[in-house]
Design an enzyme around this catalytic site. Sequence first.
Site, mmCIF file in Angstrom:
data_model
loop_
_atom_site.group_PDB
_atom_site.id
_atom_site.type_symbol
_atom_site.label_atom_id
_atom_site.label_comp_id
_atom_site.label_asym_id
_atom_site.label_seq_id
_atom_site.Cartn_x
_atom_site.Cartn_y
_atom_site.Cartn_z
ATOM 1 N N ASP A 48 24.432 -23.168 -46.809
ATOM 2 C CA ASP A 48 25.711 -23.869 -46.831
ATOM 3 C C ASP A 48 26.758 -22.885 -47.362
ATOM 4 O O ASP A 48 26.435 -21.779 -47.806
ATOM 5 C CB ASP A 48 25.644 -25.157 -47.669
ATOM 6 C CG ASP A 48 26.733 -26.147 -47.256
ATOM 7 O OD1 ASP A 48 27.702 -25.737 -46.573
ATOM 8 O OD2 ASP A 48 26.642 -27.333 -47.613
HETATM 9 C C1 NOJ Z 1 30.131 -27.345 -46.682
HETATM 10 C C2 NOJ Z 1 29.413 -28.592 -46.281
HETATM 11 O O1 NOJ Z 1 28.502 -28.965 -47.287
HETATM 12 C C3 NOJ Z 1 28.661 -28.457 -44.975
HETATM 13 O O2 NOJ Z 1 28.120 -29.695 -44.621
HETATM 14 C C4 NOJ Z 1 29.573 -27.923 -43.912
HETATM 15 O O3 NOJ Z 1 28.905 -27.870 -42.681
HETATM 16 C C5 NOJ Z 1 30.061 -26.558 -44.339
HETATM 17 N N1 NOJ Z 1 30.796 -26.682 -45.584
HETATM 18 C C6 NOJ Z 1 30.936 -25.880 -43.290
HETATM 19 O O4 NOJ Z 1 32.158 -26.494 -43.215
#
Ligand code: NOJ
Length: 762
Positions: free
Chosen positions: A297
């Site tokens: 993430d």
């Molecule tokens: C953080 C989020 O937790 C995740 O779900 C998301 O896909 C990413 N950022 C990218 O935006």
Amino acid sequence: MLIFSRKIYVYQVVILSMIFLLSSCNSEVTITEKKGEVDDPIEAKIDSIVSKMSLEEKIGQTAQRGKSSRVKELPKDLKDAVRKGQIGSFLNIMNKEDAKELQRIAVEESPSKIPLIFARDVIHGFKTIFPVPLGQAASFNPTLVQEGSRIAAIEASTYGIRWTFAPMLDISRDPRWGRIAESAGEDPYLTSEMAKAYINGFQGEDLSSPTSMAACAKHFIGYGAAEGGRDYNTANINDNLLHNVYLKPFKSAVDAGSSTFMTSFNDLNGIPASANSYVLKDILREQWGFDGFVVSDWNSIKEMVNHGFAKDQKEAAEKAINAMLDMEMTSTAYQDHLKELIQEGKFSEKELDVIVKNILRIKFRLGLFDNPYFDPNDTVLYAKNHLESAQKAAEESTVLLKNSNQVLPINSKQKIAIIGPLADAPHEQLGTWTFDGEKEHTITPLNAFENDNQYTIAYTNGLSYSRDRSTKNFQKAVSIAKSSDVILFFAGEEAILSGEAHSRAKINLPGEQEALIDELHKTGKPIVLILMAGRPITLENVKDKVDAILMAWHPGTMGGPALKNMITGVVSPSGKLPVTWPKEVGQIPIHYNHKNTGRPVIPEEFVQMDSIPIGAWQSSLGNTSHYLDAGFLPEYPFGYGLSYSLFTYSDISISNNTPKIGDTITVKVTVTNEGNSTAKETVQLYFRDMVGSITRPVKELLRFQKITLGAGESKEVSFTFVTDDLAFYGPDKTWITEPGDFKLWIAKNASDESNVLEFTIE
Ligand code: NOJ
């Protein structure tokens, strides 16, 4: 292990056990190299490309970068990095020319000419926005969910987006957690069915079609179990719960062919998910045979320093790469340190090859090597059939929670007061994660009623947004209410109050919405409360002051027409709750599939706090698991939702009361629509394994079926399952169906115990 079917692959398991003399952690490294399906020509191509790549290029494939939307021009250093093969993927490149140019540089000018893959959070629609995923789960209609995610892929791919960071499969038992809106709720089976639907829709029948997007099952794992519902918080999940609840939807995602996975921000039992070898290597790769790639993430590798799990980014990179986390989103720990780690023998280039192959495999399957560009023709955006599908999804997601004196549906002779901060809030009704949805294309409930001249309406919002604390417009709202026959009060949360980093400690209606309901209630006019929110809202202070309650979640682009259809009876509500709805925050976590405990609730023995005599002798009162003040019942149970029709269940039967392990069991019920219009019903089948070598939940959803019945029509619904479907992950760490007694309920919701069947596995 019988419960999960496995695809037939040939795995070439390369076990490299190396004791690194120089390694600070002195770790033993085991890697599994997955070589795809038998005779898959892609594998030979991948091997050949990787054999010619420089170390720098290999590290480049693990890098995912973004570009700030504030920067207009494509920065030169970004283009140069692509030219040198230092970037494997981009996220959030929303200028088509930029995407095309970056791809051109990658496939024409970089050393190995490997195409880039462009990613985006396309969560519940791209331009045409569908209800938030929690709402879509309430439809209990996987076919509709698949259709919606197919449409999202068709629209998003016109921007070159071939990879979506969805579906989110985190089991969510805590509505304080803002990301519950992105989940399919609390149930592992429902979430697994939704997982398949999303993945099949995003990826389409052929992943290499230019309109397909690779799916990303996220967040692996335990993100939804954040302590206290505070986003990013610690998750402590024991092995029993991990396997029997949290992992199940992710296993379905692998079986449905999800191309990618994303790790979660949290630490799981003390090990951050982005370096958790147990889940990433042992479970995902070894046990489940996943052969796609895993992305971190946003900054989650780097954040292992904050977790106190790595002393610096170099150590964070070392731990993540040794857990075989393939790609790093945004932070640069891999880019900055992998080369050094390899030189120091803390990771090998051979292991890195496995990671690069995982990434290239998906790029090949997406057809990017043959066709790296995209068709920018966006005439499909907001296509008529897309809007129709979004409307249908909004209709089927809406849950009727209360309907006293059949105040709903209303008729065209009634004078309608439309009031509330969400009646005409085109941006808010789109919900969380809708970067691309445009409020100009949203039809609000007010628009929908205004566009239909059969209805006499008067409108004022009363409060300009959900958190508004000003009561200055109350008087106008009350005066409109007084001169009408029925009040439609559109309340809830703005989109920004749920989603990432938007947890709430209180989950009632924010601002002065409850106060406005009080004022409207005093008019004596019937009130229909229509909720738009990303989570269940506690209704203690308002539920008795309103006559009907419709939960619309954040319903998306077509929420207005969908709600108008529901309110006026063109369509009967058919949504069912994918999550237990608490009365009060203090009851959280509350979920239907809890354990029985040694002292389960005995309703007759429950003593409410106010009935305890003053000066009462010390005693443990009712001696059961409940709250003195809030009791033991939720506001509404999982699976609950009313209809304008009445459905009756009859002729229930089971094919075999004494099955043996491996047998198939069929359960049947006849469902009749006793109402006078066509309506949909979701028939739910729950089971309980009465005695287990570990304690089992009081109920578990086993199957569901949504059917449509005309007025007076009856249909036989039949559910088939095998004894493996009743298996659980037991004390000896294997899946097992234990002989013994089972109960089944064919039910309208998780609390409905009117139709019970029993059987014994011999
Ligand atoms: C953080 C989020 O937790 C995740 O779900 C998301 O896909 C990413 N950022 C990218 O935006």
